[in-house]
Write a protein that holds these residues in place. Structure first.
Motif, mmCIF file in Angstrom:
data_model
loop_
_atom_site.group_PDB
_atom_site.id
_atom_site.type_symbol
_atom_site.label_atom_id
_atom_site.label_comp_id
_atom_site.label_asym_id
_atom_site.label_seq_id
_atom_site.Cartn_x
_atom_site.Cartn_y
_atom_site.Cartn_z
ATOM 1 N N ALA A 163 53.495 -46.042 -37.914
ATOM 2 C CA ALA A 163 54.917 -45.746 -38.067
ATOM 3 C C ALA A 163 55.233 -45.289 -39.487
ATOM 4 C CB ALA A 163 55.744 -46.976 -37.706
ATOM 5 N N ALA A 164 54.621 -45.936 -40.466
ATOM 6 C CA ALA A 164 54.870 -45.557 -41.859
ATOM 7 C C ALA A 164 54.412 -44.127 -42.127
ATOM 8 C CB ALA A 164 54.144 -46.523 -42.793
ATOM 9 N N ARG A 165 53.268 -43.760 -41.548
ATOM 10 C CA ARG A 165 52.772 -42.388 -41.741
ATOM 11 C C ARG A 165 53.689 -41.368 -41.069
ATOM 12 N NH1 ARG A 165 49.470 -38.526 -39.288
ATOM 13 N NH2 ARG A 165 49.265 -39.758 -37.383
ATOM 14 N N GLU A 166 54.086 -41.648 -39.831
ATOM 15 C CA GLU A 166 54.912 -40.691 -39.099
ATOM 16 C C GLU A 166 56.338 -40.630 -39.646
ATOM 17 O OE1 GLU A 166 53.428 -38.730 -37.430
ATOM 18 O OE2 GLU A 166 51.726 -39.647 -36.455
ATOM 19 N N ASN A 167 56.786 -41.689 -40.307
ATOM 20 C CA ASN A 167 58.129 -41.709 -40.884
ATOM 21 C C ASN A 167 58.174 -41.148 -42.299
ATOM 22 O OD1 ASN A 167 59.073 -42.982 -38.578
ATOM 23 N ND2 ASN A 167 59.071 -45.029 -39.459
ATOM 24 N N ALA A 168 57.023 -40.732 -42.829
ATOM 25 C CA ALA A 168 56.917 -40.412 -44.258
ATOM 26 C C ALA A 168 57.850 -39.293 -44.694
ATOM 27 C CB ALA A 168 55.476 -40.049 -44.593
ATOM 28 N N GLU A 169 58.193 -38.364 -43.792
ATOM 29 C CA GLU A 169 59.010 -37.229 -44.198
ATOM 30 C C GLU A 169 60.494 -37.555 -44.309
ATOM 31 O OE1 GLU A 169 60.472 -34.376 -40.918
ATOM 32 O OE2 GLU A 169 58.403 -34.800 -40.378
ATOM 33 N N THR A 170 60.915 -38.750 -43.886
ATOM 34 C CA THR A 170 62.349 -39.029 -43.817
ATOM 35 C C THR A 170 63.031 -38.998 -45.171
ATOM 36 O OG1 THR A 170 61.941 -41.422 -43.944
ATOM 37 C CG2 THR A 170 62.111 -40.443 -41.747
ATOM 38 N N GLY A 171 62.279 -39.214 -46.250
ATOM 39 C CA GLY A 171 62.899 -39.246 -47.569
ATOM 40 C C GLY A 171 63.484 -37.923 -48.010
ATOM 41 N N SER A 172 63.000 -36.802 -47.418
ATOM 42 C CA SER A 172 63.461 -35.498 -47.865
ATOM 43 C C SER A 172 64.341 -34.800 -46.849
ATOM 44 C CB SER A 172 62.243 -34.602 -48.152
ATOM 45 O OG SER A 172 61.476 -34.422 -46.970
ATOM 46 N N GLN A 173 64.729 -35.482 -45.780
ATOM 47 C CA GLN A 173 65.462 -34.801 -44.725
ATOM 48 C C GLN A 173 66.964 -35.016 -44.850
ATOM 49 O OE1 GLN A 173 64.561 -36.269 -40.858
ATOM 50 N NE2 GLN A 173 64.685 -38.374 -41.475
ATOM 51 N N PRO A 174 67.754 -34.133 -44.216
ATOM 52 C CA PRO A 174 69.206 -34.311 -44.254
ATOM 53 C C PRO A 174 69.637 -35.536 -43.470
ATOM 54 C CG PRO A 174 68.589 -32.554 -42.748
ATOM 55 C CD PRO A 174 67.340 -32.943 -43.479
ATOM 56 N N GLN A 175 70.810 -36.057 -43.802
ATOM 57 C CA GLN A 175 71.324 -37.218 -43.093
ATOM 58 C C GLN A 175 71.805 -36.812 -41.709
ATOM 59 O OE1 GLN A 175 71.354 -40.486 -44.199
ATOM 60 N NE2 GLN A 175 70.027 -39.585 -45.751
ATOM 61 N N SER A 176 71.660 -37.727 -40.748
ATOM 62 C CA SER A 176 72.164 -37.486 -39.407
ATOM 63 C C SER A 176 73.678 -37.367 -39.436
ATOM 64 C CB SER A 176 71.758 -38.650 -38.496
ATOM 65 O OG SER A 176 72.470 -38.600 -37.281
ATOM 66 N N HIS A 177 74.228 -36.465 -38.611
ATOM 67 C CA HIS A 177 75.676 -36.312 -38.532
ATOM 68 C C HIS A 177 76.337 -37.611 -38.089
ATOM 69 C CE1 HIS A 177 75.310 -32.168 -39.400
ATOM 70 N NE2 HIS A 177 74.775 -31.826 -38.249
ATOM 71 N N ALA A 178 75.636 -38.338 -37.229
ATOM 72 C CA ALA A 178 76.224 -39.561 -36.699
ATOM 73 C C ALA A 178 76.331 -40.644 -37.760
ATOM 74 C CB ALA A 178 75.391 -40.071 -35.520
ATOM 75 N N GLY A 179 75.474 -40.570 -38.788
ATOM 76 C CA GLY A 179 75.540 -41.546 -39.858
ATOM 77 C C GLY A 179 75.089 -42.928 -39.441
#
Length: 246
Positions: free
Chosen positions: A124-140
Motif C-alpha cells: 500500500a505504501a508503494r502504490e500510494n507513493a504518488e499521492t504527495g504530488s497530486q491535486p486535492q480531490s474536489h470532494a475534499g
C-alpha cells in the motif's frame, strides 16, 4: 419507450478497470525491460475486451494510454460512471537481489483502515507513493472520514466478496503462488462508491515470473481469470439482491 427498469436490465454491468501507474509513474521494473505501467495497461485492455464480449458490459479504463492520471482523478472518474465494480491492476517487484530471486506470487487486496500484515502495508505504501504530488480531490474527503465509514458500509463487504472471487479465479487459472486476499489502505480504493479491489498479478522482478508476465498468452490467461471472478461476483450479487427484492 421502454421502462427505465427494462433498459437497465438489458444494458449489462458498468465496470471500471484501472491500469496502475502511467506517464512519469512507471511503477515496478523487471528484467528484459518489463515495466509495470505497460504491463498493467496491456492486461487491462484484454480484460476490457473480454468483459465486453462475455458480459456485454460497459467498460471504462481510467487511462487508455501511457499517461499520468492522479489517484484522486481515478476515483472521481470511476464514481462519475456509477460502476457495478472497480478493479485496479498492478504488478510488484522486490528491491534486493536475494528477494528478487525468491519472491513471487499473486495477491488481491480490498480497502481497510489497517493493513492485514507487514507485506500488505508495504504494498500500500508503494502504490500510494504518488499521492504527495497530486491535486486535492474536489470532494475534499479526508482519509479519516472515509475509513471511519468502512465498518458500516455494504460496499466494503461486497469488496471483500469481489476480492475472493477474483483471487480464487486467478490462482485456479495460473497456478501462481498464492499470497492471499489481504486488506490495506490503498488511496485508489478510498472513496469509491462501488465494490473495489486491487490485484497484484505477480512480481516482475522474479527470474521466472517476470518473463511469464511478459508473455502475451499468460497475460490473456490473467485477463480471463479476472473476468471469471468478476462474473462470479456479479452473479452472487444478482442472486442476493433478487432475493432482497422479493
Amino acid at each position: 419507450m421502454l421502462p427505465l427498469l427494462l433498459l437497465t436490465l438489458s444494458a449489462g454491468p458498468v465496470i471500471v478497470i484501472d491500469p496502475g501507474h502511467g506517464g512519469t509513474q512507471g511503477g515496478a521494473t523487471g528484467s528484459g525491460g518489463l515495466v509495470e505501467k505497460e504491463l498493467c495497461l496491456t492486461i487491462s485492455k484484454k480484460v476490457k475486451a473480454q468483459l465486453e464480449k462475455e458480459l456485454k458490459a460497459t467498460v471504462v479504463l481510467t487511462r487508455e494510454k501511457d499517461a499520468l492520471v492522479h489517484l484522486s482523478e481515478r476515483v472521481e472518474l470511476a464514481n462519475a460512471k456509477q460502476p457495478d465494480l472497480f478493479i485496479s491492476i498492478h504488478a510488484h517487484s522486490m528491491p534486493t537481489e536475494t528477494q528478487r530471486r525468491v519472491t513471487q506470487g499473486l495477491a488481491t487486496y480490498f480497502l481497510s483502515a489497517a493493513a492485514s500484515g507487514e507485506d500488505a502495508q508495504k504494498v500500500a505504501a508503494r502504490e500510494n507513493a504518488e499521492t504527495g504530488s497530486q491535486p486535492q480531490s474536489h470532494a475534499g474527503d479526508t482519509l479519516s472520514f472515509i475509513l471511519a465509514d468502512l465498518q458500516r458500509s455494504e460496499t466494503h463487504a461486497d469488496s471483500s466478496r469481489l476480492a475472493y472471487a477474483v483471487h480464487e479465479a486467478l490462482i485456479e487459472a495460473t497456478g501462481a503462488q498464492d499470497r492471499g486476499v489481504q486488506q490495506a489502505p490503498f488511496y485508489v480504493l478510498m472513496g469509491l462508491e462501488a465494490p473495489a479491489v486491487l490485484v497484484e498479478v505477480g512480481f516482475v522482478s522474479h527470474p521466472d515470473e517476470g518473463p511469464q508476465l511478459n508473455d502475451a498468452q499468460y497475460q490473456s490467461k490473467l485477463a480471463r481469470a479476472i473476468v471469471a471472478g468478476a462474473k462470479q461476483f456479479l452473479t452472487q450479487i444478482e442472486a442476493r439482491d433478487g432475493k432482497k427484492a422479493e
